[in-house]
Design an enzyme around this catalytic site. Structure first.
Site, PDB file in Angstrom:
ATOM      1  N   GLU A 124     -29.284 -45.022  10.712  1.00  0.00           N
ATOM      2  CA  GLU A 124     -29.277 -45.976   9.826  1.00  0.00           C
ATOM      3  C   GLU A 124     -29.710 -45.070   8.269  1.00  0.00           C
ATOM      4  O   GLU A 124     -29.627 -45.600   7.508  1.00  0.00           O
ATOM      5  CB  GLU A 124     -31.253 -46.613  10.205  1.00  0.00           C
ATOM      6  N   CYS A 146     -24.655 -30.280  17.433  1.00  0.00           N
ATOM      7  CA  CYS A 146     -25.342 -30.490  18.048  1.00  0.00           C
ATOM      8  C   CYS A 146     -24.884 -28.998  19.368  1.00  0.00           C
ATOM      9  O   CYS A 146     -24.566 -28.379  19.868  1.00  0.00           O
ATOM     10  CB  CYS A 146     -25.067 -31.346  18.639  1.00  0.00           C
ATOM     11  N   PHE A 152     -27.207 -39.444  12.565  1.00  0.00           N
ATOM     12  CA  PHE A 152     -26.798 -39.033  11.643  1.00  0.00           C
ATOM     13  C   PHE A 152     -25.991 -38.020  10.923  1.00  0.00           C
ATOM     14  O   PHE A 152     -25.162 -38.075  10.251  1.00  0.00           O
ATOM     15  CB  PHE A 152     -28.001 -38.925  10.846  1.00  0.00           C
ATOM     16  N   LYS A 175     -22.939 -48.805  16.223  1.00  0.00           N
ATOM     17  CA  LYS A 175     -24.379 -49.542  15.563  1.00  0.00           C
ATOM     18  C   LYS A 175     -24.219 -48.192  14.709  1.00  0.00           C
ATOM     19  O   LYS A 175     -24.392 -46.790  15.655  1.00  0.00           O
ATOM     20  CB  LYS A 175     -24.964 -49.456  16.288  1.00  0.00           C
ATOM     21  N   GLU A 231     -35.354 -28.236  20.925  1.00  0.00           N
ATOM     22  CA  GLU A 231     -34.270 -28.157  19.922  1.00  0.00           C
ATOM     23  C   GLU A 231     -34.437 -28.000  18.524  1.00  0.00           C
ATOM     24  O   GLU A 231     -35.503 -28.425  18.234  1.00  0.00           O
ATOM     25  CB  GLU A 231     -33.288 -29.597  20.329  1.00  0.00           C
ATOM     26  N   SER A 259     -30.327 -37.532  20.036  1.00  0.00           N
ATOM     27  CA  SER A 259     -31.684 -37.131  20.957  1.00  0.00           C
ATOM     28  C   SER A 259     -31.850 -37.285  22.325  1.00  0.00           C
ATOM     29  O   SER A 259     -31.488 -38.785  23.292  1.00  0.00           O
ATOM     30  CB  SER A 259     -32.465 -37.140  19.858  1.00  0.00           C
TER      31      SER A 259
HETATM   32  P1  NAD Z   1     -31.265 -40.457  17.480  1.00  0.00           P
HETATM   33  O1  NAD Z   1     -31.727 -40.319  18.980  1.00  0.00           O
HETATM   34  O2  NAD Z   1     -32.952 -40.433  16.635  1.00  0.00           O
HETATM   35  O3  NAD Z   1     -30.670 -41.961  17.026  1.00  0.00           O
HETATM   36  C1  NAD Z   1     -29.056 -41.790  17.416  1.00  0.00           C
HETATM   37  C2  NAD Z   1     -29.280 -43.303  17.183  1.00  0.00           C
HETATM   38  O4  NAD Z   1     -30.171 -43.791  18.154  1.00  0.00           O
HETATM   39  C3  NAD Z   1     -29.371 -43.832  15.734  1.00  0.00           C
HETATM   40  O5  NAD Z   1     -28.104 -45.171  15.655  1.00  0.00           O
HETATM   41  C4  NAD Z   1     -30.194 -44.118  16.039  1.00  0.00           C
HETATM   42  O6  NAD Z   1     -30.288 -45.770  14.971  1.00  0.00           O
HETATM   43  C5  NAD Z   1     -30.683 -44.811  17.258  1.00  0.00           C
HETATM   44  N1  NAD Z   1     -32.103 -44.721  17.746  1.00  0.00           N
HETATM   45  C6  NAD Z   1     -32.986 -44.429  18.244  1.00  0.00           C
HETATM   46  N2  NAD Z   1     -34.208 -44.632  17.940  1.00  0.00           N
HETATM   47  C7  NAD Z   1     -33.929 -45.870  19.546  1.00  0.00           C
HETATM   48  C8  NAD Z   1     -34.759 -46.466  19.906  1.00  0.00           C
HETATM   49  N3  NAD Z   1     -35.575 -46.133  20.636  1.00  0.00           N
HETATM   50  N4  NAD Z   1     -33.945 -47.068  21.045  1.00  0.00           N
HETATM   51  C9  NAD Z   1     -32.672 -47.535  20.773  1.00  0.00           C
HETATM   52  N5  NAD Z   1     -32.100 -46.637  19.941  1.00  0.00           N
HETATM   53  C10 NAD Z   1     -31.974 -45.564  18.975  1.00  0.00           C
HETATM   54  O7  NAD Z   1     -31.126 -38.669  17.294  1.00  0.00           O
HETATM   55  P2  NAD Z   1     -30.210 -38.723  15.461  1.00  0.00           P
HETATM   56  O8  NAD Z   1     -31.623 -37.383  15.374  1.00  0.00           O
HETATM   57  O9  NAD Z   1     -29.623 -38.912  14.740  1.00  0.00           O
HETATM   58  O10 NAD Z   1     -29.375 -37.074  15.976  1.00  0.00           O
HETATM   59  C11 NAD Z   1     -29.427 -35.551  16.164  1.00  0.00           C
HETATM   60  C12 NAD Z   1     -29.203 -35.663  17.784  1.00  0.00           C
HETATM   61  O11 NAD Z   1     -28.069 -35.644  17.880  1.00  0.00           O
HETATM   62  C13 NAD Z   1     -29.993 -34.222  17.834  1.00  0.00           C
HETATM   63  O12 NAD Z   1     -30.727 -33.876  19.389  1.00  0.00           O
HETATM   64  C14 NAD Z   1     -28.428 -33.428  18.733  1.00  0.00           C
HETATM   65  O13 NAD Z   1     -28.251 -32.175  19.234  1.00  0.00           O
HETATM   66  C15 NAD Z   1     -27.979 -34.771  18.823  1.00  0.00           C
HETATM   67  N6  NAD Z   1     -26.718 -34.678  18.721  1.00  0.00           N
HETATM   68  C16 NAD Z   1     -25.838 -34.668  20.752  1.00  0.00           C
HETATM   69  C17 NAD Z   1     -24.506 -34.480  20.042  1.00  0.00           C
HETATM   70  C18 NAD Z   1     -23.599 -34.282  20.978  1.00  0.00           C
HETATM   71  O14 NAD Z   1     -22.174 -33.973  21.458  1.00  0.00           O
HETATM   72  N7  NAD Z   1     -24.130 -33.863  22.291  1.00  0.00           N
HETATM   73  C19 NAD Z   1     -23.352 -34.680  18.520  1.00  0.00           C
HETATM   74  C20 NAD Z   1     -24.009 -35.173  17.727  1.00  0.00           C
HETATM   75  C21 NAD Z   1     -25.299 -34.385  17.886  1.00  0.00           C
END
Ligand code: NAD
Length: 500
Positions: A177, A282, A150, A174, A382, A227
């Site tokens: 959401e 991040c 997000f 994808k 985090e 994450s």
């Molecule tokens: P998230 O993991 O909750 O969601 C990311 C994506 O995964 C979304 O599209 C979501 O729909 C999907 N998803 C969620 N649960 C899932 C599951 N059980 N199985 C499969 N897909 C699933 O992450 P978020 O809250 O949207 O983003 C924040 C996180 O992203 C933080 O931990 C941040 O550090 C990380 N991030 C990392 C970088 C990097 O370059 N390392 C960059 C930006 C964000």
């Protein structure tokens, strides 16, 4: 049903037949602003099948034709920047300036994708054996998928699909959401730029829909950003299916402040890097290590942070927006309480922050902890919010030890006027992206963006479960090396032995 978020299949926006939806909620008001469909298996399958058909022709489309689409695309994204930034602000709550920054960083990737002819050059050598020449080509692999978070609704989708598509692949995106509209508008613009039907599909859903992509035979590779738990799951399942995968995940980024640094620069850098985008980056700095006497600057930093205010995206005086969901706000507040309970000194408490006319927004004000210990949850976890932990190591070696023992290795930085300290830090720190007198060292697209250790799962820079053992071994060898007064001689002997 109104406000149902559409998918982009066949180059047009279509409504899913699914009866299951996730609510898209405004972070400013907590009102439902959209219904995101959890798409049906047959719809995901149709998107992949069509993308595969598109790839079969696209890979034979001349590279200059593919590049021209990107040239047009970068012009269109630039032209529509205000509209895109407004969509992004409304769904994510980011400030307008921040939204533009998000899009500009993505736009730079499209510019880079316009170098496709050079990027896609292979290698050749004549006469590798008698009358034998060798050629190596870079070829498209098929349908690639991207699953995005997000917090950068523009930049992260743009990290993925322009380069993949210009290389001759098809792409299934994808998006999160929570913020699907920016990705949809970006995808529409690619078609306006002349991309062939089906080369980019935007689908929606959560775990179930991601699993459909992970298990689909025609999807060859995955890029995930999000994450650590989800990234670990996606990486494991993709590679268990013998597919290519990379997952860029969580972070805990440390900034080291040496006593010989420029105080004004340090304070300015820390304010922006810890609180910008409400700490939902991040690469945000979430830990500051004040080495030796530099800790005397802490009260001044706290005074500056007291002036930082959250607010609404179109209010130019707002420094950052709300957290993305009520749940995210509650998690940050829970961790702040844990910090207090575990004995850290909460010198600035952002809980209970308010913004006029938006009583239901997910607001958290700037929060600062002192006397933080590395075994506290506020240090280990985090915290995706405007919270900074301050530690006070005595030496640079102590600071390096703290950073290298943290499980994450996304970004870090040092502020110093000493070339020797900067060089030592750069060489010994086990983090992927290192800034010297720059707080957030995000590289431009022609360099790779990769964390190390617990911040990345993939075939580059990941250390796996042995990350900490590796650090201990490296440290022992490094220490021995520097303890040894003869090390220059060793280097010389090494060169001698190998040049014989
Ligand atoms: P998230 O993991 O909750 O969601 C990311 C994506 O995964 C979304 O599209 C979501 O729909 C999907 N998803 C969620 N649960 C899932 C599951 N059980 N199985 C499969 N897909 C699933 O992450 P978020 O809250 O949207 O983003 C924040 C996180 O992203 C933080 O931990 C941040 O550090 C990380 N991030 C990392 C970088 C990097 O370059 N390392 C960059 C930006 C964000």
């Amino acid at each position: 049903m109104s406000n149902v978020i559409k998918a982009l299949i066949d180059g047009v926006l279509v409504e899913s037949k699914s009866t299951q939806f996730v609510d898209m909620v405004s972070p400013l008001t907590n009102e439902v602003i959209g219904k995101v469909p959890c798409m049906l298996k047959e719809e995901i399958d149709e998107a992949v099948q069509k993308a595969h058909q598109a790839y079969l022709l696209w890979r034979f489309t001349p590279v200059m034709t593919r590049t021209r689409v990107m040239l047009k695309y970068q012009a269109l994204v630039k032209e529509n920047m205000e509209e895109l930034a407004t969509i992004l602000c409304k769904e994510s709550g980011k400030t307008f300036a921040d939204a533009k920054g998000d899009l500009v960083r993505g736009y730079e990737v499209i510019e880079f994708a316009c170098s496709a002819p050079t990027l896609l050059m292979g290698e050749t050598i004549e006469n590798v054996a008698n009358k034998v020449n060798t050629y190596s080509y870079k070829q498209a692999i098929g349908v690639c998928a991207g699953i995005t978070p997000f917090n950068f609704p523009g930049m992260i989708p743009l990290w993925m699909f322009p380069l993949s598509i210009v290389a001759g692949n098809a792409f299934i995106l994808k998006p999160s959401e929570m913020v699907p509209n920016t990705a949809l508008r970006l995808a529409e613009l690619l078609y306006e730029a002349g991309a062939p039907k089906n080369i980019l599909q935007v689908v929606h859903g959560q775990k179930e829909q991601v699993d459909m992509l992970l298990d689909h035979d025609l999807v060859r590779s995955y890029s995930f950003v999000g994450s650590p738990a989800v990234g670990g799951y996606i990486y494991s399942r993709a590679t268990a299916n013998l597919k290519r995968a990379q997952a860029l995940v969580g972070a805990k980024n440390h900034m080291v402040i040496m006593p010989d640094a420029n105080k004004e620069n340090v304070i300015n850098a820390l304010v922006g890097a810890s609180m910008g985008a409400a700490g939902q980056r991040c690469m945000a700095i979430s830990v500051a290590l004040f080495v030796g006497s530099s800790k005397e600057w802490i009260p001044e930093l706290v005074e500056r942070l007291k002036k930082v205010k959250p607010g609404v995206w179109d209010d130019e005086s707002a420094d950052y927006g709300p957290l993305i969901t009520k749940k995210a706000q509650e998690k940050v507040e829970r961790l702040i309480q844990e910090g207090v309970d575990e004995g850290a000194n909460l010198v600035l408490d952002g809980r209970g922050a308010t913004v006029e006319d938006y009583p239901n927004g997910n607001w958290v004000g700037p929060t600062v902890f002192r006397d933080v210990k590395v075994d506290m949850s506020i240090y280990k976890e985090e915290i995706f919010g405007p919270v900074i932990s301050l530690l006070e190591p005595k030496t640079l070696n102590e600071a390096l030890d703290i950073i290298n023992n943290n499980m994450f290795g996304n970004g870090t930085s040092i502020f110093t006027s000493s070339g020797a300290s900067a060089t030592k830090f750069r060489r010994e720190v086990l983090v992927g992206q290192v800034g010297i007198n720059i707080p957030i060292p995000v590289p431009l697209p022609f360099f790779s963006f990769t964390g190390w250790r617990g911040s990345f799962y993939g075939d580059l820079h990941a250390y796996g479960k042995q990350a900490m053992t590796f650090y201990t071994e490296t440290k022992t060898v490094t220490e021995k090396w520097f303890e040894n007064e003869e090390h220059e001689e060793i280097a010389f002997n090494f060169k001698e032995n190998h040049s014989k």
